[in-house]
Design an enzyme around this catalytic site. Structure first.
Site, short mmCIF file in Angstrom:
data_model
loop_
_atom_site.label_atom_id
_atom_site.label_comp_id
_atom_site.label_asym_id
_atom_site.label_seq_id
_atom_site.Cartn_x
_atom_site.Cartn_y
_atom_site.Cartn_z
N ASP A 38 0.81 -1.30 0.14
CA ASP A 38 0.08 -0.10 0.14
C ASP A 38 0.88 1.01 -0.05
O ASP A 38 2.15 1.08 0.25
CB ASP A 38 -1.14 -0.08 1.37
CG ASP A 38 -2.35 0.83 0.88
OD1 ASP A 38 -2.13 1.87 0.81
OD2 ASP A 38 -3.24 0.13 1.22
N ASP A 61 3.54 1.91 -4.26
CA ASP A 61 2.40 2.80 -5.45
C ASP A 61 2.34 2.06 -6.67
O ASP A 61 3.27 2.01 -7.35
CB ASP A 61 3.24 4.23 -5.48
CG ASP A 61 2.05 5.27 -6.47
OD1 ASP A 61 1.46 4.59 -7.15
OD2 ASP A 61 2.56 6.25 -6.48
N VAL A 62 0.97 1.44 -6.76
CA VAL A 62 0.96 0.65 -7.93
C VAL A 62 0.97 1.33 -9.30
O VAL A 62 1.19 0.53 -10.29
CB VAL A 62 -0.32 -0.07 -7.88
CG1 VAL A 62 -0.73 -1.06 -6.62
CG2 VAL A 62 -1.66 1.05 -7.87
N TYR A 153 -13.50 6.53 -13.60
CA TYR A 153 -13.62 5.30 -12.86
C TYR A 153 -14.07 4.27 -13.65
O TYR A 153 -13.63 3.08 -13.80
CB TYR A 153 -14.47 5.46 -11.59
CG TYR A 153 -14.45 4.33 -10.67
CD1 TYR A 153 -13.50 4.12 -9.70
CD2 TYR A 153 -15.58 3.37 -10.45
CE1 TYR A 153 -13.37 3.10 -8.79
CE2 TYR A 153 -15.48 2.42 -9.55
CZ TYR A 153 -14.52 2.38 -8.72
OH TYR A 153 -14.26 1.15 -7.75
N1 LIG Z 1 -15.86 0.29 -2.11
C1 LIG Z 1 -16.90 -0.15 -3.17
O1 LIG Z 1 -18.05 0.14 -3.02
C2 LIG Z 1 -16.22 -0.70 -4.38
C3 LIG Z 1 -16.96 -1.24 -5.18
C4 LIG Z 1 -16.48 -1.81 -6.58
C5 LIG Z 1 -15.17 -1.83 -6.59
N2 LIG Z 1 -14.48 -1.46 -5.45
C6 LIG Z 1 -13.06 -1.55 -5.80
O2 LIG Z 1 -12.46 -2.57 -4.71
C7 LIG Z 1 -10.89 -2.24 -4.55
C8 LIG Z 1 -10.64 -1.74 -3.00
O3 LIG Z 1 -11.66 -0.60 -2.66
P1 LIG Z 1 -12.14 -0.37 -1.07
O4 LIG Z 1 -13.31 0.12 -1.19
O5 LIG Z 1 -11.62 -1.53 -0.43
O6 LIG Z 1 -11.13 1.02 -1.17
P2 LIG Z 1 -10.56 1.73 -0.09
O7 LIG Z 1 -10.36 3.09 -0.19
O8 LIG Z 1 -11.02 1.39 1.50
O9 LIG Z 1 -8.95 1.11 0.00
C9 LIG Z 1 -8.09 1.26 -1.15
C10 LIG Z 1 -6.73 1.07 -0.59
O10 LIG Z 1 -5.86 1.46 -1.72
C11 LIG Z 1 -4.86 2.25 -1.27
N3 LIG Z 1 -4.12 2.95 -2.59
C12 LIG Z 1 -4.61 3.88 -3.08
N4 LIG Z 1 -3.91 4.38 -3.96
C13 LIG Z 1 -2.95 3.44 -4.09
C14 LIG Z 1 -1.77 3.38 -4.90
N5 LIG Z 1 -1.42 4.39 -5.91
N6 LIG Z 1 -0.81 2.46 -4.62
C15 LIG Z 1 -1.19 1.68 -3.68
N7 LIG Z 1 -2.19 1.64 -2.96
C16 LIG Z 1 -2.98 2.58 -3.31
C17 LIG Z 1 -5.19 3.02 -0.17
O11 LIG Z 1 -4.33 3.65 0.62
C18 LIG Z 1 -6.14 2.14 0.45
O12 LIG Z 1 -5.58 1.43 1.63
C19 LIG Z 1 -10.64 -0.80 -5.31
O13 LIG Z 1 -10.06 -1.13 -6.78
C20 LIG Z 1 -12.19 -0.27 -5.65
O14 LIG Z 1 -12.11 0.40 -6.82
C21 LIG Z 1 -14.80 -0.96 -4.44
#
Ligand SMILES: NC(=O)c1ccc[n+]([C@@H]2O[C@H](COP(=O)([O-])OP(=O)(O)OC[C@H]3O[C@@H](n4cnc5c(N)ncnc54)[C@H](O)[C@@H]3O)[C@@H](O)[C@H]2O)c1
Length: 255
Positions: A38, A61-62, A153
């Site tokens: 992360d 950082d991905v 997105y």
């Molecule tokens: N929450 C939702 O409703 C939802 C729905 C569909 C898909 N998603 C997808 O699921 C995945 C996880 O989402 P979540 O809801 O747990 O999000 P979240 O925001 O709770 O967690 C995301 C994590 O990614 C990290 N992050 C951000 N930018 C980064 C980078 N450049 N490099 C490495 N890490 C980075 C953040 O620090 C955080 O810990 C994401 O890909 C999101 O798009 C989420």
């Protein structure tokens, strides 16, 4: 009973919180050793400390090619191999098409889309060396259909769905399976961050769904666990939806 991920090593991106953290907890409970990756270093280290020996943390950082090289080195030197990659890191941006700046657009694409591309590409040598493995890419219902205010997105999540299939075709002969996961609305900080930090009441959204609730991170972690494990050994290039029924309907539904 043998744990479902016994002997496997995984790297989960965006694993410091939300669905990534729930996935890490589930993986460790099922016998995996997991590299938590992360940009949120304090939270990531705290999770690794809590889980102890089967977990470690690395900064990743991905969107950075050099960070990916370091993370791959970290996972193979710490745990000796890589069998599972979960490309989970993601960011959300709300904005109409005409209000989305190029910088907004590129930030979302860099993390969600480029990050997934770099992750898959960087992991292939280690997955091949392990004799095969599983890549799980987090797309979204926004990778299956559209909603307003989500141009960047949605573009990134459709791209993830598509590149998952190309990778599955190319890597199948090496025993590497690649699948996409499509969550509906899940109660994490992703959404509150995208609206300026305040918690939204997701209840009204949940009441519109067949299952009458929005999702919890564990709902997705359980699906990712299945795809990471050998239980899904005949699944590749496929879309796995966990959305409470959100995409079972269409806009002509008047109830
Ligand atoms: N929450 C939702 O409703 C939802 C729905 C569909 C898909 N998603 C997808 O699921 C995945 C996880 O989402 P979540 O809801 O747990 O999000 P979240 O925001 O709770 O967690 C995301 C994590 O990614 C990290 N992050 C951000 N930018 C980064 C980078 N450049 N490099 C490495 N890490 C980075 C953040 O620090 C955080 O810990 C994401 O890909 C999101 O798009 C989420």
């Amino acid at each position: 009973m043998t744990p479902r991920l016994a002997g496997k090593v995984a790297l989960v991106t965006g694993a410091a919180r939300g669905m990534g953290a729930a996935t890490v907890r589930r993986f460790v409970a099922e016998g995996a050793r997991v590299m938590i990756a992360d940009i949120s270093d304090d939270a990531g280290k705290a999770l690794a400390d809590e889980l102890g020996e089967p977990a470690a943390y690395t900064h990743l950082d991905v969107s950075s090619e050099s960070d990916w090289a370091s993370a791959m080195e970290a996972v193979t030197s710490t745990f000796g191999a890589l069998h599972v990659l979960v490309n989970n890191a993601g960011v959300l941006h709300f904005g109409s098409l005409v209000d989305t700046t190029l910088a907004d657009y590129q930030r979302v694409i860099s993390v969600n889309q480029v990050g997934t591309f770099l992750g898959m590409r960087t992991a292939v040598p280690a997955l091949r060396a392990a004799g095969g493995g599983s890549i799980v890419n987090l797309s979204s219902v926004e990778g299956l259909a559209a909603a307003p205010m989500l141009t960047a997105y949605t573009a990134s999540k459709f791209a993830i769905r598509g590149m998952t299939k190309v990778a599955a075709l190319e890597l199948g002969p090496d025993g590497i399976r690649v699948n996409s996961v499509h969550p509906g609305m899940i109660d994490t900080e992703l959404i509150s961050d995208a609206v300026g930090g305040h918690k939204l009441d997701l209840g009204p959204v949940g009441r519109k769904l067949a299952l009458r609730r929005v999702g919890e991170p564990e709902d997705i972690a359980n699906l990712v666990l299945f795809l990471a494990s050998d239980e899904s050994r005949y699944c590749t290039g496929a879309e796995f939806v966990a959305d409470g029924g959100a995409t079972a309907t269409h806009a002509l539904n008047v109830t």
